[in-house]
Design an enzyme around this catalytic site. Structure first.
Site, short mmCIF file in Angstrom:
data_model
loop_
_atom_site.label_atom_id
_atom_site.label_comp_id
_atom_site.label_asym_id
_atom_site.label_seq_id
_atom_site.Cartn_x
_atom_site.Cartn_y
_atom_site.Cartn_z
N LYS A 74 10.39 -1.08 87.22
CA LYS A 74 11.43 -0.59 88.01
C LYS A 74 11.02 -0.57 89.51
CE LYS A 74 15.43 2.38 87.51
NZ LYS A 74 15.98 3.28 86.48
N SER A 149 20.60 2.28 84.55
CA SER A 149 20.30 1.82 85.78
C SER A 149 18.97 0.88 85.80
CB SER A 149 19.87 2.92 86.89
OG SER A 149 18.86 3.54 86.34
N SER A 173 19.07 5.72 81.40
CA SER A 173 18.89 4.59 81.95
C SER A 173 17.67 3.71 81.59
CB SER A 173 18.42 5.07 83.58
OG SER A 173 19.48 4.97 84.30
N1 GLN Z 1 23.75 6.18 84.07
C1 GLN Z 1 23.48 7.55 84.51
C2 GLN Z 1 23.82 7.83 85.89
O1 GLN Z 1 24.46 7.06 86.43
C3 GLN Z 1 22.23 7.68 84.06
C4 GLN Z 1 21.18 7.09 85.17
C5 GLN Z 1 19.78 7.21 84.79
O2 GLN Z 1 19.04 7.56 83.79
N2 GLN Z 1 19.16 6.91 85.91
O3 GLN Z 1 23.42 8.84 86.51
#
Ligand code: GLN
Length: 492
Positions: A74, A149, A173
């Site tokens: 990532k 994400s 994410s």
């Molecule tokens: N979808 C969640 C957010 O937007 C989690 C994001 C993540 O785990 N980095 O914060």
């Protein structure tokens, strides 16, 4: 071929790391233009790493447990000399002078890094549409999102671009994109994996974790990267519980609690509810003692998270001021103070809409008059969730819940309404707030034929039993969803 299979073949000299890599680069060449899993493919450094692995094998040295395994990272994990963007304009032109600890550990085990994967800007989002470089598409259906994400990492594994990938999970994410892309994804116990070199979003929640095509491969990767690190003061001091220790042990007699509040929460689609129930039945058929359990405060997790995570983000992202990293817009010399103007223009142009929304939410939640009402209250909810989980784990070894409320949704479907997007995380957030591990395992498909994921949750440092139950769930899962076909026939 599994990651474990690749490593075994490369270590024994049956296959070269280079041939494994070229096969993956071939799939990337055929289909990456459609999927856009990567911000950067590292052809040359990957070839050099693969050749070094082959040279080690030829010289009689063991390159390590991930010998020759192509891994995707990532793009919020720092890589020395290689741009690390967080899919944000604000880091334009910045190149880290150091490697994240996980990157060093991968190299030490002979892994071959194939590229940096796309993400929602600064890991804020659930669809990878919040990237400054354009969305990633779901390899199972190019009209749909891969989740987020860490959507690029999930898509890279699903498309066969890499055998393994790393992501970060602050509120889901890793697990949510794993579910939407039909792969395995795990968030470890907070502190199990060093966060050194992971660009911070919400420091009390962020954890790095593995994506893989199977539970065993995810365990292999996690075991390779976990363990104490003096460079991260929150990393746990003791030896980590081995994720791979009991993969074949089955679930006979294991106590499995289905989280009532999440298994049929409002907004969870009927097919996901059905798959979760079938997963519970499958574990019962395999010998587990399955019952329903209540974790009442779990339903408040989403609200608490969307105060705590933005609050921490507003503080973490203050460092992108145009002075220290990446982008700098010139202030107006005649204007209202050059430096203030430079900050304003840099941050206005460098950050995307969702990141700005989080910074504003977080700054508001932390402001003097509202601190107790918002941030303080959210922290108290966090304590309640930890307490409710503790009660549940008095009666159960692991818990079961859906991963995401639905299968992959269409690109653009949820971008207009942030709240609908946030609701994706309702089942994953409680584990982050508690600091507990959780893993998403593919379990059949939805009414639309797309993959569904089911989560196994465990108490802090419960990785061994969590992977044990996850392996049993994988073994009991219905035949795999439709295979990925990309780039004129390249498939996994
Ligand atoms: N979808 C969640 C957010 O937007 C989690 C994001 C993540 O785990 N980095 O914060």
């Amino acid at each position: 071929m599994t990651a474990a299979g690749i490593a075994a073949a490369v270590r024994s000299g049956q296959r070269t790391a280079r041939s494994v890599l070229e096969e993956h680069l071939g799939r990337i060449a055929a289909a990456e233009a459609d999927v856009h899993a990567f911000n950067l493919v590292l052809h040359e450094s990957a070839r050099a790493a693969a050749d070094a692995v082959d040279a080690a094998v030829a010289a009689g040295r063991d390159p390590g447990v991930l010998a020759g395994v192509p891994v995707a990272l990532k793009d919020n994990l720092c890589t020395r000399g290689v741009p690390t963007t967080c899919s944000s304009r604000i880091l334009d032109g910045w190149t880290p002078p150091y490697d994240a600890t996980v990157v060093r550990r991968l190299a030490a085990e002979g892994a071959v890094v194939v590229g940096k994967t796309n993400l929602d800007e600064f890991a804020m989002g659930s669809s990878t549409e919040n990237s400054a470089f354009g969305a990633t598409r779901n390899p199972h259906d190019l009209g749909r999102v891969p989740g987020g994400s860490s959507g690029g990492s999930a898509a890279a594994v699903a498309a066969g671009f890499a055998a393994l990938a790393l992501g970060s999970d602050t509120g889901g994410s890793i697990r949510q994109p794993a579910a939407l892309c039909g792969v395995v994804g795990a968030k470890p116990t907070y502190g199990l994996v060093s966060r050194y070199g992971l660009i911070a979003f919400a420091s009390s929640l962020d954890q790095i974790g593995p994506f893989a095509g199977s539970v065993a491969d995810a365990a292999l990767l996690l075991d390779a990267i976990s363990g104490p690190d003096p460079l991260d003061s929150t990393s746990l001091r003791d030896a980590p519980p081995p994720a791979s220790a009991r993969l074949g042990a089955g679930v006979d007699g294991l106590r499995v609690g289905v989280v009532a509040e999440l298994a049929a929460a409002e907004g969870i689609s009927a097919d996901v509810v059905a798959r979760t129930r079938e997963a519970a039945d499958a574990l019962a058929a395999a010998g587990a003692k399955v019952d329903e359990v209540s974790v009442p405060a779990a339903v408040y997790g989403l609200s608490a998270y969307y105060l705590i995570a933005p609050a921490e983000a507003s503080s973490n992202l203050a460092r992108y001021d145009g002075v220290r990293y990446g982008l700098r817009e010139r202030g107006d010399p005649g204007g209202a103070g050059d430096i203030t103007d430079m900050y304003l223009k840099t941050r206005s142009r460098g950050f995307g809409a969702e990141v700005k929304r989080r910074i504003m939410l977080g700054t508001y939640a932390l402001s003097a008059g509202y601190y107790d009402a918002y941030y303080g209250k959210a922290q108290r909810v966090r304590t309640l969730i930890i307490r409710d989980f503790a009660a549940a784990y008095e009666r159960f070894d692991v818990l079961l819940a859906p991963t995401a409320p639905s299968t992959a949704f269409a690109l653009g479907e949820k971008t207009a309404d942030p709240i609908t997007m946030y609701l994706n995380d309702v089942c994953t957030i409680p584990s982050n707030l508690a600091g507990h591990p959780a893993i998403s395992v593919p379990f059949g498909c939805g009414d639309d034929g797309l993959p569904v994921g089911v989560q196994v949750l465990a108490p802090a440092l419960g990785e061994t039993v969590m992977f044990q139950a996850a392996a049993a769930l994988e073994a009991a899962a219905p035949p795999a969803h439709v295979p990925v076909t990309l780039g004129g026939g390249a498939s996994q």
